[in-house]
Design an enzyme around this catalytic site. Structure first.
Site: not given
Ligand code: EPZ
Length: 420
Positions: A22-23, A117, A122, A306, A398
């Site tokens: 998915k991702n 989610c 986020r 995840d 989803r």
């Molecule tokens: C991706 O989300 C995945 N979603 C999430 O999977 C997954 O949990 C996450 O990566 C971590 O592996 C998709 O790929 C669509 P991040 P993403 O940016 O990209 C902080 C699922 O169940 N952060 O890696 O949104 C953030 O708050 C979903 O499939 C900032 O601070 O995650 C978090 O603490 C749920 N500033 C950490 O980084 C930013 O600009 C990691 O977030 C971006 C992120």
């Protein structure tokens, strides 16, 4: 309203074929906007996030032809607008990839703030940091993001936090930029490598994906014309691996890349499960109560956040007291309240949760609070004694294709019921 009705306990046994990730899919689809032509994408998971991604592409002018339920051809020759429909882009998190792709392709874009989610704040500050480093102006106001760049010029971008989304988004905005972009402290997840591989197949010049430093040499254009198959889903595979352990079952997962599953395998062995690695498939079985363990979620190659809820089900029935430290998201223990309704003894405090293992769980009505929590509740329902009713299925649909059909095929007593 729909609900899943699961009757347990049942040991899950048999074979499961793992779908495309998915991702990766929700990033590769917007990446097709970079192509002045057509391409074909295979092994797409048949889930609502993919369908919404396709609707967004069509709203921007792309032409999509469904070859079958897992294969599409996308023709992005004629992109007719820079405004993505707010009602669609606010439906899920990955809509933010439209920003990086459209900045590259059109030099301007407007999307709604991404949904997704509820796992905590986020933020998208790292995405914006990358776009601005390449010369874009980004405005976030009234629930919308507007980005514009007369010209994107390669630059060095250091990620203050390891971010999957920001790494992919900066990559998308750098592919057609003038000069070279370096992304430092990049995320290394398998889906990031898959997006880079897809773009390189279409003529991009991206090196180092999968390491913490990615180098993108900008090219004039992507000509397209190729076919690409989405990488097998590491998280879906891990979900079924942990389901085998939680239900004292025996599953063989086909079409997976076992290298991506090393952290899950390590933890399954630690709690007393057995794993046989066949390279592109893997067997997981467990004939006794799991042993306790300590888990800390980390960016890849650490234990994936995840799979944290799914691991929580295993620890809730383990022999002894276990802990989980959720280092990625501020609020990813909502599922523990639901497991406690089923007889678990879990105390969640901030980014940590403590699991006092119980002999068994008991069926109860529960609510899916997010995608992976929903998968965890299904596993809990199959392992529990009695009947579990799971609500809020939209979260699960989803990210998991035909979830009840696939669990039923390996022995689960599960059905989807429409309730007045
Ligand atoms: C991706 O989300 C995945 N979603 C999430 O999977 C997954 O949990 C996450 O990566 C971590 O592996 C998709 O790929 C669509 P991040 P993403 O940016 O990209 C902080 C699922 O169940 N952060 O890696 O949104 C953030 O708050 C979903 O499939 C900032 O601070 O995650 C978090 O603490 C749920 N500033 C950490 O980084 C930013 O600009 C990691 O977030 C971006 C992120």
């Amino acid at each position: 309203m729909e609900k899943l009705v699961v009757t347990g306990p049942t040991p899950l046994k048999g074979e499961v074929t793992i779908n495309g990730a998915k991702n990766a899919a929700v990033a590769i689809l917007p990446a097709t906007l970079l192509i002045d032509g057509s391409c074909t994408i295979e092994n797409l998971p048949n889930i609502s996030d993919v369908k919404i991604s396709c609707q967004i592409l069509e709203s921007l002018g792309a032409k999509i032809t469904w070859i079958d339920s897992h294969t599409i051809t996308v023709d992005s020759t004629n992109i007719s607008t820079t405004k993505a429909p707010l009602d669609l882009t606010s439906k899920f998190r990955a809509s933010y990839y439209v920003i990086g792709a459209m900045l590259s392709r059109m030099g301007e874009v407007e999307v709604g703030m991404p949904g997704g989610c509820k796992l905590g704040a986020r933020p998208i500050d790292q995405h914006i940091k990358g776009f601005e480093a390449l010369g874009a102006e980004v405005e976030v106001a009234k629930g919308k993001i507007h980005a514009k760049a007369d010209k994107l010029v390669g630059n060095s971008v250091y990620m203050d936090i390891v971010s999957v989304g920001a790494t992919i988004n900066v990559m998308l905005s750098a592919v057609l930029a003038e000069g070279t972009t370096i992304i430092d402290n990049a995320a290394k997840e398998p889906h990031i490598v898959d997006v880079a591989n897809f773009l390189n197949t279409m003529g991009a010049d991206i090196r180092g994906a999968g390491t913490d430093m990615i180098k993108i040499n900008g090219v004039e254009k992507l000509a397209g014309g190729a076919t690409y198959s989405v990488v097998p889903d590491q998280i879906e595979a891990g979900t079924f691996m942990l389901a085998a352990v939680a239900t004292k079952g025996d599953l063989v997962l086909k079409n997976c890349i076992t290298k991506h599953l090393e952290s899950i395998t390590a933890k399954i062995l630690e709690v007393g499960g057995k794993v046989e690695d066949y390279g592109d498939s893997i067997r997981v079985y467990c004939d006794k109560r799991p042993k306790k363990a300590s888990i800390k979620t980390l960016p890849y190659p650490g234990f994936p956040t995840d799979l944290q809820p799914q691991m929580g089900v295993v620890l809730s029935i383990a022999d002894g007291t276990s802990t989980i430290n959720e280092s990625i998201w501020e609020s990813r223990f909502q599922y523990t309240d639901e497991l406690n309704k089923m007889g678990a003894k879990i105390t969640a405090q901030g980014k940590s949760a403590f699991f006092e293992g119980v002999e068994k769980l008991y069926g109860a009505p529960v609510c899916s609070t997010d995608l992976r929590a929903g998968a965890a509740l299904i596993i809990a329902g199959v392992a529990a004694e009695g009947v579990t009713e799971i609500y809020n299925l939209e979260h699960i649909d989803r990210g998991y294709e035909d979830i009840e059909g696939r669990f039923r095929a390996i022995g689960a007593n599960i059905k989807r019921v429409v309730e007045d």
